[in-house]
Design a protein around this motif. Structure first.
Motif, PDB file in Angstrom:
ATOM      1  N   ILE A   9      24.565   7.238  13.194  1.00  0.00           N
ATOM      2  CA  ILE A   9      23.704   6.093  13.481  1.00  0.00           C
ATOM      3  C   ILE A   9      22.276   6.537  13.743  1.00  0.00           C
ATOM      4  O   ILE A   9      21.316   5.892  13.309  1.00  0.00           O
ATOM      5  N   LEU A  10      22.101   7.682  14.440  1.00  0.00           N
ATOM      6  CA  LEU A  10      20.763   8.199  14.696  1.00  0.00           C
ATOM      7  C   LEU A  10      20.113   8.688  13.401  1.00  0.00           C
ATOM      8  O   LEU A  10      18.908   8.478  13.193  1.00  0.00           O
ATOM      9  N   ARG A  11      20.892   9.333  12.552  1.00  0.00           N
ATOM     10  CA  ARG A  11      20.353   9.770  11.254  1.00  0.00           C
ATOM     11  C   ARG A  11      19.922   8.569  10.426  1.00  0.00           C
ATOM     12  O   ARG A  11      18.884   8.594   9.768  1.00  0.00           O
ATOM     13  N   PHE A  12      20.712   7.508  10.473  1.00  0.00           N
ATOM     14  CA  PHE A  12      20.381   6.288   9.722  1.00  0.00           C
ATOM     15  C   PHE A  12      19.099   5.642  10.257  1.00  0.00           C
ATOM     16  O   PHE A  12      18.230   5.240   9.475  1.00  0.00           O
ATOM     17  N   LEU A  13      18.974   5.543  11.578  1.00  0.00           N
ATOM     18  CA  LEU A  13      17.783   4.930  12.175  1.00  0.00           C
ATOM     19  C   LEU A  13      16.527   5.726  11.836  1.00  0.00           C
ATOM     20  O   LEU A  13      15.483   5.150  11.487  1.00  0.00           O
ATOM     21  N   ALA A  14      16.609   7.051  11.941  1.00  0.00           N
ATOM     22  CA  ALA A  14      15.443   7.888  11.640  1.00  0.00           C
ATOM     23  C   ALA A  14      15.077   7.796  10.160  1.00  0.00           C
ATOM     24  O   ALA A  14      13.889   7.689   9.814  1.00  0.00           O
ATOM     25  N   ALA A  15      16.074   7.839   9.290  1.00  0.00           N
ATOM     26  CA  ALA A  15      15.807   7.743   7.849  1.00  0.00           C
ATOM     27  C   ALA A  15      15.215   6.382   7.494  1.00  0.00           C
ATOM     28  O   ALA A  15      14.312   6.285   6.646  1.00  0.00           O
ATOM     29  N   SER A  16      15.692   5.322   8.159  1.00  0.00           N
ATOM     30  CA  SER A  16      15.174   3.974   7.897  1.00  0.00           C
ATOM     31  C   SER A  16      13.722   3.856   8.349  1.00  0.00           C
ATOM     32  O   SER A  16      12.888   3.249   7.660  1.00  0.00           O
ATOM     33  N   TYR A  17      13.421   4.423   9.507  1.00  0.00           N
ATOM     34  CA  TYR A  17      12.041   4.414  10.018  1.00  0.00           C
ATOM     35  C   TYR A  17      11.096   5.102   9.041  1.00  0.00           C
ATOM     36  O   TYR A  17      10.037   4.546   8.684  1.00  0.00           O
ATOM     37  N   VAL A  18      11.456   6.301   8.584  1.00  0.00           N
ATOM     38  CA  VAL A  18      10.619   7.031   7.629  1.00  0.00           C
ATOM     39  C   VAL A  18      10.479   6.250   6.332  1.00  0.00           C
ATOM     40  O   VAL A  18       9.387   6.156   5.752  1.00  0.00           O
ATOM     41  N   TRP A  19      11.574   5.659   5.864  1.00  0.00           N
ATOM     42  CA  TRP A  19      11.564   4.902   4.612  1.00  0.00           C
ATOM     43  C   TRP A  19      10.641   3.694   4.695  1.00  0.00           C
ATOM     44  O   TRP A  19       9.826   3.455   3.793  1.00  0.00           O
ATOM     45  N   VAL A  20      10.734   2.940   5.792  1.00  0.00           N
ATOM     46  CA  VAL A  20       9.913   1.725   5.936  1.00  0.00           C
ATOM     47  C   VAL A  20       8.429   2.085   6.055  1.00  0.00           C
ATOM     48  O   VAL A  20       7.576   1.485   5.385  1.00  0.00           O
ATOM     49  N   ILE A  21       8.104   3.059   6.890  1.00  0.00           N
ATOM     50  CA  ILE A  21       6.708   3.412   7.111  1.00  0.00           C
ATOM     51  C   ILE A  21       6.085   4.010   5.857  1.00  0.00           C
ATOM     52  O   ILE A  21       4.965   3.635   5.466  1.00  0.00           O
ATOM     53  N   ARG A  22       6.786   4.917   5.210  1.00  0.00           N
ATOM     54  CA  ARG A  22       6.238   5.549   4.008  1.00  0.00           C
ATOM     55  C   ARG A  22       6.240   4.608   2.805  1.00  0.00           C
ATOM     56  O   ARG A  22       5.493   4.830   1.856  1.00  0.00           O
ATOM     57  N   GLY A  23       7.050   3.563   2.871  1.00  0.00           N
ATOM     58  CA  GLY A  23       7.187   2.663   1.725  1.00  0.00           C
ATOM     59  C   GLY A  23       6.351   1.406   1.801  1.00  0.00           C
ATOM     60  O   GLY A  23       6.408   0.574   0.886  1.00  0.00           O
ATOM     61  N   THR A  24       5.575   1.236   2.880  1.00  0.00           N
ATOM     62  CA  THR A  24       4.723   0.046   3.002  1.00  0.00           C
ATOM     63  C   THR A  24       3.286   0.477   3.267  1.00  0.00           C
ATOM     64  O   THR A  24       3.054   1.490   3.933  1.00  0.00           O
ATOM     65  N   PRO A  25       2.308  -0.285   2.751  1.00  0.00           N
ATOM     66  CA  PRO A  25       0.894   0.085   2.975  1.00  0.00           C
ATOM     67  C   PRO A  25       0.531   0.022   4.453  1.00  0.00           C
ATOM     68  O   PRO A  25       0.991  -0.850   5.192  1.00  0.00           O
ATOM     69  N   MET A  26      -0.320   0.921   4.861  1.00  0.00           N
ATOM     70  CA  MET A  26      -0.729   0.994   6.262  1.00  0.00           C
ATOM     71  C   MET A  26      -1.463  -0.269   6.695  1.00  0.00           C
ATOM     72  O   MET A  26      -1.326  -0.717   7.839  1.00  0.00           O
ATOM     73  N   ILE A  27      -2.231  -0.870   5.801  1.00  0.00           N
ATOM     74  CA  ILE A  27      -2.971  -2.080   6.174  1.00  0.00           C
ATOM     75  C   ILE A  27      -2.018  -3.236   6.461  1.00  0.00           C
ATOM     76  O   ILE A  27      -2.270  -4.064   7.333  1.00  0.00           O
ATOM     77  N   VAL A  28      -0.881  -3.270   5.749  1.00  0.00           N
ATOM     78  CA  VAL A  28       0.125  -4.294   6.021  1.00  0.00           C
ATOM     79  C   VAL A  28       0.714  -4.094   7.409  1.00  0.00           C
ATOM     80  O   VAL A  28       0.932  -5.054   8.159  1.00  0.00           O
ATOM     81  N   GLN A  29       0.977  -2.836   7.765  1.00  0.00           N
ATOM     82  CA  GLN A  29       1.506  -2.534   9.094  1.00  0.00           C
ATOM     83  C   GLN A  29       0.506  -2.926  10.180  1.00  0.00           C
ATOM     84  O   GLN A  29       0.887  -3.503  11.212  1.00  0.00           O
ATOM     85  N   ALA A  30      -0.780  -2.623   9.965  1.00  0.00           N
ATOM     86  CA  ALA A  30      -1.801  -2.987  10.944  1.00  0.00           C
ATOM     87  C   ALA A  30      -1.863  -4.499  11.133  1.00  0.00           C
ATOM     88  O   ALA A  30      -1.945  -4.995  12.271  1.00  0.00           O
ATOM     89  N   PHE A  31      -1.807  -5.246  10.037  1.00  0.00           N
ATOM     90  CA  PHE A  31      -1.817  -6.712  10.122  1.00  0.00           C
ATOM     91  C   PHE A  31      -0.556  -7.222  10.816  1.00  0.00           C
ATOM     92  O   PHE A  31      -0.615  -8.173  11.601  1.00  0.00           O
ATOM     93  N   PHE A  32       0.583  -6.591  10.528  1.00  0.00           N
ATOM     94  CA  PHE A  32       1.832  -7.023  11.152  1.00  0.00           C
ATOM     95  C   PHE A  32       1.775  -6.852  12.658  1.00  0.00           C
ATOM     96  O   PHE A  32       2.123  -7.765  13.417  1.00  0.00           O
ATOM     97  N   PHE A  33       1.323  -5.674  13.121  1.00  0.00           N
ATOM     98  CA  PHE A  33       1.310  -5.416  14.562  1.00  0.00           C
ATOM     99  C   PHE A  33       0.291  -6.284  15.290  1.00  0.00           C
ATOM    100  O   PHE A  33       0.578  -6.806  16.376  1.00  0.00           O
ATOM    101  N   PHE A  34      -0.912  -6.442  14.702  1.00  0.00           N
ATOM    102  CA  PHE A  34      -1.941  -7.181  15.434  1.00  0.00           C
ATOM    103  C   PHE A  34      -1.795  -8.691  15.272  1.00  0.00           C
ATOM    104  O   PHE A  34      -1.834  -9.434  16.262  1.00  0.00           O
ATOM    105  N   PHE A  35      -1.618  -9.155  14.038  1.00  0.00           N
ATOM    106  CA  PHE A  35      -1.536 -10.601  13.815  1.00  0.00           C
ATOM    107  C   PHE A  35      -0.107 -11.116  13.932  1.00  0.00           C
ATOM    108  O   PHE A  35       0.150 -12.106  14.630  1.00  0.00           O
ATOM    109  N   GLY A  36       0.842 -10.459  13.246  1.00  0.00           N
ATOM    110  CA  GLY A  36       2.220 -10.944  13.226  1.00  0.00           C
ATOM    111  C   GLY A  36       2.910 -10.830  14.569  1.00  0.00           C
ATOM    112  O   GLY A  36       3.423 -11.824  15.108  1.00  0.00           O
ATOM    113  N   LEU A  37       2.917  -9.615  15.141  1.00  0.00           N
ATOM    114  CA  LEU A  37       3.605  -9.409  16.415  1.00  0.00           C
ATOM    115  C   LEU A  37       2.943 -10.192  17.538  1.00  0.00           C
ATOM    116  O   LEU A  37       3.625 -10.767  18.394  1.00  0.00           O
ATOM    117  N   ASN A  38       1.619 -10.244  17.521  1.00  0.00           N
ATOM    118  CA  ASN A  38       0.917 -11.009  18.555  1.00  0.00           C
ATOM    119  C   ASN A  38       1.193 -12.506  18.442  1.00  0.00           C
ATOM    120  O   ASN A  38       1.233 -13.212  19.461  1.00  0.00           O
TER     121      ASN A  38
END
Length: 227
Positions: free
Chosen positions: A51-80
């Motif tokens: 389960i820990l290997r799966f969580l770590a692999a999923s984290y790396v996959w999501v972060i490396r597979g999505t543009p950084m600007i999308v992540q910035a918008f998600f955290f500031f606009f979406g999460l807020n």
């Protein structure tokens, strides 16, 4: 077209200095936290719990597979937006959202850097430690990890450079770093050519020191291998 570098230099320098301090502040915090996240994620990816290997692999996959600007918008606009609706307040300031974005990005890449460093350590080192009845955790901390970090050092410095450059993306959520301060001035005065030349010089000076450090570390490691 008339260029007035002297006037732009005089007017823009205070803004660049302010942005420079924010860039360094965000970069240092994000890189330190990113290395901690990377070490933890690397441990999860190499541990025996699926389960820990799966969580770590999923984290790396999501972060490396999505543009950084999308992540910035998600955290500031979406999460807020979610926390505002559910809790009545915004969870993250612009700087906090920016630091979180760069930290998670750096952490994902540090995960792979550390994993590659661990894989490069001679397996005989692990076998020798285990033959001395050292537990797996102590073998990793005392024997494998110090060697892996040394092997990974040039790649780590390269990731530091990338993370500092990545802070420019945070101008999209109005974090007051170098790029944001330059945009404020450039779009306020319609002086684009000189403005972006000056900010490029600031980035070049800042990152050249790390590039020189990276080259020296790589040369030192190659020298040590030959001897």
């Amino acid at each position: 077209m008339n260029f007035d570098f002297a006037r732009v230099f005089q007017e823009l320098t205070p803004l660049l200095w302010d942005g420079f301090q924010t860039t360094v502040y965000v970069s240092i915090i994000s890189i330190v936290l990113g290395m901690m996240v990377g070490l933890l994620s690397c441990y999860f990816r190499t541990c025996r719990f699926r389960i820990l290997r799966f969580l770590a692999a999923s984290y790396v996959w999501v972060i490396r597979g999505t543009p950084m600007i999308v992540q910035a918008f998600f955290f500031f606009f979406g999460l807020n937006q979610v926390t505002q609706a559910m809790l009545g307040f915004q969870l993250l300031s612009r700087d906090m959202a920016g630091i979180l974005t760069v930290t998670l990005n750096a952490g994902a890449y540090f995960t792979e850097i550390f994993r590659g460093g661990i894989a490069a350590v001679d397996k005989g080192q692990t076998e020798a430690a285990r033959s001395l009845s050292l537990p797996q955790s102590r073998t990793m901390l005392r024997v494998v990890l110090p060697q892996a970090l040394r092997i990974s050092l040039p790649s780590m410095v390269n990731q530091w450079i990338i993370s500092i450059k990545d802070t420019a993306i945070l101008s999209a959520i109005a974090v007051g770093e170098l790029m944001n301060r330059t945009q404020v001035y450039a779009f306020g005065t319609f002086v684009f050519f000189e403005s972006f030349i000056f900010v490029a010089v600031w980035y070049l000076v800042l990152l050249s020191a790390l590039m020189i450090l990276s080259n020296r570390l790589e040369a030192r490691m190659n020298y040590d291998k030959k001897n």
